[in-house]
Design an enzyme around this catalytic site. Structure first.
Site, PDB file in Angstrom:
ATOM      1  N   HIS A   1      -4.109  -5.105   0.584  1.00  0.00           N
ATOM      2  CA  HIS A   1      -3.139  -5.860   1.524  1.00  0.00           C
ATOM      3  C   HIS A   1      -3.649  -7.514   1.534  1.00  0.00           C
ATOM      4  CE1 HIS A   1      -2.836  -2.062   3.730  1.00  0.00           C
ATOM      5  NE2 HIS A   1      -4.394  -1.689   2.735  1.00  0.00           N
TER       6      HIS A   1
ATOM      7  N   GLU B   1      -2.212  -9.372   3.646  1.00  0.00           N
ATOM      8  CA  GLU B   1      -2.985  -9.349   5.049  1.00  0.00           C
ATOM      9  C   GLU B   1      -4.421  -9.452   5.637  1.00  0.00           C
ATOM     10  OE1 GLU B   1      -2.833  -5.485   5.770  1.00  0.00           O
ATOM     11  OE2 GLU B   1      -1.751  -6.863   4.471  1.00  0.00           O
TER      12      GLU B   1
ATOM     13  N   CYS C   1       0.842  -0.957   0.096  1.00  0.00           N
ATOM     14  CA  CYS C   1      -0.110  -0.342   0.130  1.00  0.00           C
ATOM     15  C   CYS C   1       0.838   1.397   0.100  1.00  0.00           C
ATOM     16  CB  CYS C   1      -1.344  -0.496   1.161  1.00  0.00           C
ATOM     17  SG  CYS C   1      -2.119   1.155   1.154  1.00  0.00           S
TER      18      CYS C   1
ATOM     19  N   ASN D   1      -7.327  -0.402   0.399  1.00  0.00           N
ATOM     20  CA  ASN D   1      -7.832   0.677   1.204  1.00  0.00           C
ATOM     21  C   ASN D   1      -6.507   1.490   0.872  1.00  0.00           C
ATOM     22  OD1 ASN D   1      -8.587   3.056   3.428  1.00  0.00           O
ATOM     23  ND2 ASN D   1      -7.293   2.070   5.151  1.00  0.00           N
TER      24      ASN D   1
END
Length: 355
Positions: A332, A334, A247, A289
């Site tokens: 992401h 994760e 990110c 995000n």
């Protein structure tokens, strides 16, 4: 008690206050996830932003503190269609209403979040003002709303001190630009010793730790604001140490190697974004995000090439660096919340360190 959201275009949404009574000027963004509202509220990448949840019912499984992605929530406000008064979950420890009030976060419910989301999509991300004061005059507060900008949030969300998460495997230095907890969890799950360092740690201090690999975390705000950090990342790029960036970290590495970034019209925030692996042709559903992206037209093809692309809008979702043990992704892997399709990237990072 009534509550109001005033946007910088002058539009006003009226709802009901169910959180703290604090007023807030913030950037208004929307998230399309159906679950994971606690992870969203505690994700440091949302610092300086108030979040509209597009799913119409929020709070129905309560709060489980183990699922928090940071030690505290970072959002400036929460905007929902309906906030559940009943939490049905055997892991529930608190109601979302109590959580919001205890953490001084204003929340508006009962507004037309579909209309609000469409407005943000059509006109782009806007600033907004959340208040319970019905005597406001739109014309008098518009200037204050328009002047707001998200500043200094990386330093605010980063750890202030270095700390170590034990492991018997490879040593990874995680540079915390506003890292979600699950990044370190994924590394620990694979046996890594994780040394988490503040965002402004100098490259020479990181190298003294003798890492097997370096992780550049996610984080909030405009990547270009972090000029000093970008200089240190350039020094890390010049080493032979394997680097994996997520990110904001992905954007910072791109800037450090001469590329440019730009602000998206309304960003990507949710758990259902398809990204295509350009090497294999396989598409993964990802959690995202971010409000900025790397401009592919500014890449030096002798330094890096696109590795992933967003299937919806064609924006860059990852880079592979030439003759370097470096790869970066915009989304992401994760997750939390979101699909786990891309967790294999952590295994790829481990193998890169082993090789």
């Amino acid at each position: 008690m009534k509550a109001y959201l005033i946007l910088e275009d002058g539009s006003v949404y009226e709802g009901e206050n169910v959180g703290a009574l604090r007023e807030a000027v913030s950037e208004i963004v929307f998230n399309t996830s159906m679950t994971g509202y606690l992870e969203v509220m505690t994700d440091p990448s949302y610092a300086g932003q108030a979040v509209v949840m597009t799913y119409p019912l929020i709070g129905n499984y309560g709060i489980c503190h183990e699922d928090m992605e940071s030690y505290r929530p970072w959002i400036d406000g929460l905007i929902v269609r309906e906030l559940s008064e009943v939490a049905s979950n055997f892991r529930n420890e608190d109601s979302i209403q109590n959580f919001l009030i205890k953490n001084n976060i204003p929340c508006i419910c009962g507004i037309d979040t579909r209309d609000l989301t469409k407005r943000l999509r059509e006109h782009g991300t806007m600033n907004g003002f959340i208040t319970v004061d019905s005597s406001f005059v739109v014309e008098k507060i518009l200037q204050r709303i328009k002047e707001y900008s998200v500043k200094g949030v990386v330093k605010r969300t980063s750890t202030k001190e270095t700390y170590i998460l034990p492991g018997k495997g490879k040593r990874v230095v995680l540079i915390d630009f506003g890292a979600k907890r699950n990044i370190a969890r994924q590394l620990q799950k694979r046996g890594c010793e994780v040394i988490v360092v503040p965002c402004d740690t100098k490259a020479k201090e990181i190298l003294k730790l003798k890492p097997d690999g370096i992780m550049l975390s996610n984080g909030p705000g405009d990547p270009k604001e972090n000029a000093d950090i970008i200089k240190e990342i350039k020094k890390l790029y010049d080493t032979d140490i394997p680097i994996f960036a997520i990110c904001l970290g992905h954007q910072l590495m791109a800037l450090a190697t001469g590329a440019n970034t730009y602000k998206l019209r309304y960003g990507h925030r949710g758990g259902n974004h398809p990204v295509k692996d350009l090497e294999t042709g396989r598409t993964y559903i990802s959690s995202q995000n971010h409000g900025y992206a790397v401009d592919e037209s500014t890449l030096d093809k002798n330094i890096c090439v696109p590795a992933f692309v967003n299937v919806n809008d064609g924006t860059n979702e990852g880079l592979r660096y030439i003759n370097k043990k470096i790869f970066t992704v915009q989304y992401h892997p994760e997750a939390c919340p979101g699909p786990r399709d891309s967790s294999y990237l952590f295994d790829k990072f481990i193998k890169m360190m082993e090789d």
